[in-house]
Write a protein that holds these residues in place. Structure first.
Motif, mmCIF file in Angstrom:
data_model
loop_
_atom_site.group_PDB
_atom_site.id
_atom_site.type_symbol
_atom_site.label_atom_id
_atom_site.label_comp_id
_atom_site.label_asym_id
_atom_site.label_seq_id
_atom_site.Cartn_x
_atom_site.Cartn_y
_atom_site.Cartn_z
ATOM 1 N N GLY A 287 -10.015 4.243 3.879
ATOM 2 C CA GLY A 287 -8.693 4.867 3.784
ATOM 3 C C GLY A 287 -7.604 3.829 3.617
ATOM 4 O O GLY A 287 -6.641 4.030 2.866
ATOM 5 N N THR A 288 -7.753 2.678 4.284
ATOM 6 C CA THR A 288 -6.791 1.581 4.168
ATOM 7 C C THR A 288 -6.751 1.041 2.743
ATOM 8 O O THR A 288 -5.677 0.775 2.197
ATOM 9 C CB THR A 288 -7.165 0.442 5.137
ATOM 10 O OG1 THR A 288 -7.206 0.953 6.469
ATOM 11 C CG2 THR A 288 -6.153 -0.693 5.061
ATOM 12 N N ILE A 289 -7.940 0.900 2.135
ATOM 13 C CA ILE A 289 -8.021 0.403 0.757
ATOM 14 C C ILE A 289 -7.297 1.350 -0.194
ATOM 15 O O ILE A 289 -6.564 0.920 -1.092
ATOM 16 C CB ILE A 289 -9.499 0.242 0.332
ATOM 17 C CG1 ILE A 289 -10.162 -0.866 1.155
ATOM 18 C CG2 ILE A 289 -9.608 -0.085 -1.160
ATOM 19 C CD1 ILE A 289 -11.664 -0.947 0.988
ATOM 20 N N VAL A 290 -7.457 2.658 0.020
ATOM 21 C CA VAL A 290 -6.784 3.663 -0.822
ATOM 22 C C VAL A 290 -5.270 3.523 -0.690
ATOM 23 O O VAL A 290 -4.541 3.521 -1.690
ATOM 24 C CB VAL A 290 -7.231 5.087 -0.430
ATOM 25 C CG1 VAL A 290 -6.358 6.135 -1.120
ATOM 26 C CG2 VAL A 290 -8.687 5.310 -0.794
ATOM 27 N N VAL A 291 -4.790 3.394 0.549
ATOM 28 C CA VAL A 291 -3.343 3.282 0.782
ATOM 29 C C VAL A 291 -2.781 2.029 0.121
ATOM 30 O O VAL A 291 -1.726 2.075 -0.528
ATOM 31 C CB VAL A 291 -3.033 3.277 2.294
ATOM 32 C CG1 VAL A 291 -1.553 2.964 2.534
ATOM 33 C CG2 VAL A 291 -3.385 4.619 2.917
ATOM 34 N N ILE A 292 -3.487 0.890 0.267
ATOM 35 C CA ILE A 292 -3.025 -0.362 -0.352
ATOM 36 C C ILE A 292 -2.986 -0.207 -1.874
ATOM 37 O O ILE A 292 -2.049 -0.664 -2.535
ATOM 38 C CB ILE A 292 -3.941 -1.536 0.052
ATOM 39 C CG1 ILE A 292 -3.724 -1.875 1.532
ATOM 40 C CG2 ILE A 292 -3.650 -2.774 -0.809
ATOM 41 C CD1 ILE A 292 -4.658 -2.938 2.070
ATOM 42 N N GLY A 293 -3.987 0.473 -2.439
ATOM 43 C CA GLY A 293 -4.009 0.722 -3.890
ATOM 44 C C GLY A 293 -2.817 1.547 -4.334
ATOM 45 O O GLY A 293 -2.172 1.247 -5.345
ATOM 46 N N VAL A 294 -2.501 2.587 -3.574
ATOM 47 C CA VAL A 294 -1.357 3.449 -3.904
ATOM 48 C C VAL A 294 -0.050 2.668 -3.812
ATOM 49 O O VAL A 294 0.823 2.761 -4.690
ATOM 50 C CB VAL A 294 -1.321 4.684 -2.969
ATOM 51 C CG1 VAL A 294 -0.009 5.453 -3.140
ATOM 52 C CG2 VAL A 294 -2.511 5.599 -3.245
ATOM 53 N N VAL A 295 0.103 1.883 -2.742
ATOM 54 C CA VAL A 295 1.319 1.069 -2.561
ATOM 55 C C VAL A 295 1.456 0.062 -3.695
ATOM 56 O O VAL A 295 2.560 -0.166 -4.216
ATOM 57 C CB VAL A 295 1.292 0.340 -1.199
ATOM 58 C CG1 VAL A 295 2.424 -0.679 -1.112
ATOM 59 C CG2 VAL A 295 1.399 1.336 -0.064
ATOM 60 N N LEU A 296 0.337 -0.537 -4.107
ATOM 61 C CA LEU A 296 0.352 -1.505 -5.208
ATOM 62 C C LEU A 296 0.842 -0.849 -6.495
ATOM 63 O O LEU A 296 1.703 -1.387 -7.207
ATOM 64 C CB LEU A 296 -1.049 -2.086 -5.408
ATOM 65 C CG LEU A 296 -1.230 -3.123 -6.523
ATOM 66 C CD1 LEU A 296 -0.332 -4.321 -6.300
ATOM 67 C CD2 LEU A 296 -2.683 -3.563 -6.607
ATOM 68 N N ILE A 297 0.329 0.331 -6.790
ATOM 69 C CA ILE A 297 0.744 1.063 -7.997
ATOM 70 C C ILE A 297 2.227 1.415 -7.938
ATOM 71 O O ILE A 297 2.973 1.218 -8.904
ATOM 72 C CB ILE A 297 -0.110 2.341 -8.175
ATOM 73 C CG1 ILE A 297 -1.558 1.959 -8.500
ATOM 74 C CG2 ILE A 297 0.464 3.231 -9.281
ATOM 75 C CD1 ILE A 297 -2.526 3.117 -8.450
ATOM 76 N N ILE A 298 2.670 1.930 -6.775
ATOM 77 C CA ILE A 298 4.081 2.309 -6.621
ATOM 78 C C ILE A 298 4.993 1.091 -6.789
ATOM 79 O O ILE A 298 6.013 1.154 -7.497
ATOM 80 C CB ILE A 298 4.321 2.955 -5.236
ATOM 81 C CG1 ILE A 298 3.636 4.317 -5.170
ATOM 82 C CG2 ILE A 298 5.820 3.100 -4.964
ATOM 83 C CD1 ILE A 298 3.651 4.945 -3.789
ATOM 84 N N ALA A 299 4.619 -0.026 -6.168
ATOM 85 C CA ALA A 299 5.450 -1.237 -6.242
ATOM 86 C C ALA A 299 5.557 -1.745 -7.673
ATOM 87 O O ALA A 299 6.641 -2.126 -8.135
ATOM 88 C CB ALA A 299 4.868 -2.319 -5.334
ATOM 89 N N ILE A 300 4.425 -1.742 -8.394
ATOM 90 C CA ILE A 300 4.425 -2.229 -9.780
ATOM 91 C C ILE A 300 5.242 -1.303 -10.678
ATOM 92 O O ILE A 300 6.074 -1.755 -11.477
ATOM 93 C CB ILE A 300 2.982 -2.358 -10.308
ATOM 94 C CG1 ILE A 300 2.253 -3.494 -9.584
ATOM 95 C CG2 ILE A 300 2.976 -2.621 -11.817
ATOM 96 C CD1 ILE A 300 0.774 -3.568 -9.884
ATOM 97 N N LEU A 301 5.039 0.007 -10.538
ATOM 98 C CA LEU A 301 5.773 0.968 -11.363
ATOM 99 C C LEU A 301 7.269 0.915 -11.073
ATOM 100 O O LEU A 301 8.091 0.923 -11.996
ATOM 101 C CB LEU A 301 5.242 2.390 -11.121
ATOM 102 C CG LEU A 301 3.835 2.688 -11.645
ATOM 103 C CD1 LEU A 301 3.436 4.119 -11.298
ATOM 104 C CD2 LEU A 301 3.747 2.466 -13.151
ATOM 105 N N ALA A 302 7.622 0.831 -9.775
ATOM 106 C CA ALA A 302 9.038 0.773 -9.407
ATOM 107 C C ALA A 302 9.677 -0.504 -9.931
ATOM 108 O O ALA A 302 10.782 -0.489 -10.495
ATOM 109 C CB ALA A 302 9.186 0.854 -7.891
ATOM 110 N N GLY A 303 8.958 -1.614 -9.781
ATOM 111 C CA GLY A 303 9.474 -2.891 -10.270
ATOM 112 C C GLY A 303 9.700 -2.879 -11.771
ATOM 113 O O GLY A 303 10.746 -3.311 -12.264
ATOM 114 N N ASN A 304 8.728 -2.347 -12.515
ATOM 115 C CA ASN A 304 8.854 -2.281 -13.977
ATOM 116 C C ASN A 304 9.975 -1.356 -14.402
ATOM 117 O O ASN A 304 10.729 -1.649 -15.319
ATOM 118 C CB ASN A 304 7.530 -1.827 -14.603
ATOM 119 C CG ASN A 304 6.456 -2.882 -14.546
ATOM 120 O OD1 ASN A 304 6.743 -4.050 -14.340
ATOM 121 N ND2 ASN A 304 5.208 -2.484 -14.705
#
Length: 314
Positions: free
Chosen positions: A289-306
């Motif tokens: 579950g932790t891996i899933v959350v980190i993956g989601v946060v990574l996607i959100i951070a990259i999309l928001a940054g771009n």
């Protein structure tokens, strides 16, 4: 100027870190205790050391998948140099660092001299260095290190874990080199446009060789700290480390296409990733579950940054 600052990836990430810390603190009373925070700093030091060097690698548009295997190889050789060959432990530590630097140099030579893409080159050396570590260790671990050696990974100075002081010193040095020196500007230039960098008189191959050597050296330093922390050496040390390292760097806003990234961003990415792991663990969430959350946060951070970067440029 203030709008551009607010839209920087690092600013967005700092806000994300603050929100994550506040949210995770509500899930467990133990999360925001001094002991827990210092312990998390102790646990993230090895990944942090390697991530600082990986920032330089990815800024050039490269990648180093072999760092976990280099860590494992250096850890095994530290034990072999000391116990099997009878070298003084300080000499064994220095040699382990040298092996890490040489392993990184080999990566750099394969990439610059033979024009092998970094992904392929370091994927091959990932297998090579891990195989060497397993072959040398023969599934045997080395224990019985002297008490003074544990000061690196288990000791404290002024109430702060020793390896956090090491991480802080290396962080400041890396930030100065990348942000304020000619070498740092060359690193960005190589990542932004390698051909233009060559025509500008920048020693592209020399820059890459130094950066990959530095990456190996940091993996070697992380190995020494890791062995000191866990009191033993095993050939599987560092397995999967490269994934945590790359996640922290990319989460910190370093572009995998090169030319953009900061040490501050990497440190924020590292803190966010470790906070999520620890906070969810304390809240009773399992590892997957932790891996899933980190993956989601990574996607959100990259999309928001771009998204915000595009708006800022516009």
């Amino acid at each position: 100027m203030s709008l551009r600052f607010l839209l920087r990836h690092e600013t967005i990430l700092a806000i994300l870190v603050t929100l994550a810390l506040a949210l995770l603190a509500t899930q467990s009373d133990r999360f925001f205790t001094i002991d827990n925070l210092l312990n998390q700093g102790r646990l993230m030091a090895e990944v942090g050391l390697v991530a600082l060097a990986m920032t330089f690698v990815i800024v050039t548009g490269g990648i180093d998948l072999s760092v976990g295997s280099i860590l494992g190889l250096c850890a095994i050789l530290l034990g072999v140099f000391w116990k099997n060959l009878g070298l003084p432990l300080p000499a064994a530590m220095a040699l382990a660092l040298a092996v890490g630097a040489v392993a990184g140099l080999v990566n750099g030579l394969i990439i610059t001299r033979f024009r092998v893409p970094p992904l392929i080159a370091t994927l091959a050396t990932l297998a090579l260095y891990r195989g060497l570590a397993e072959g040398i260790s023969q599934a045997r671990s080395v224990r019985g290190y002297p008490d003074w050696f544990f000061g690196l990974g288990q000791g404290e100075a002024l109430g702060v874990p020793s390896q956090l002081w090491i991480l802080l010193i290396v962080t400041v040095a890396a930030a100065v080199v990348l942000g304020l020196t000619t070498f740092g500007r060359s690193t960005y230039s190589v990542g932004a446009n390698e051909t233009a960098a060559r025509f500008s008189g920048i020693g592209v191959d020399r820059t890459k060789l130094l950066i990959y050597t530095g990456s190996g050296l940091m993996a070697g330093l992380a190995a020494v700290v890791f062995v000191s922390r866990v009191s033993t050496t095993r050939s599987d040390m560092g397995t999967g480390l490269e994934l945590d390292v790359i996640t922290a760097v990319v989460l910190g806003g370093t572009s995998i296409f090169g030319g953009r990234g900061t040490i501050v961003g990497t440190v924020l990415g590292l803190i966010l990733m470790q906070a999520i792991k620890n906070g969810l663990s304390l809240a009773g969430v399992k590892g997957d579950g932790t891996i899933v959350v980190i993956g989601v946060v990574l996607i959100i951070a990259i999309l928001a940054g771009n998204l915000f970067r595009r708006d800022g440029d516009g």
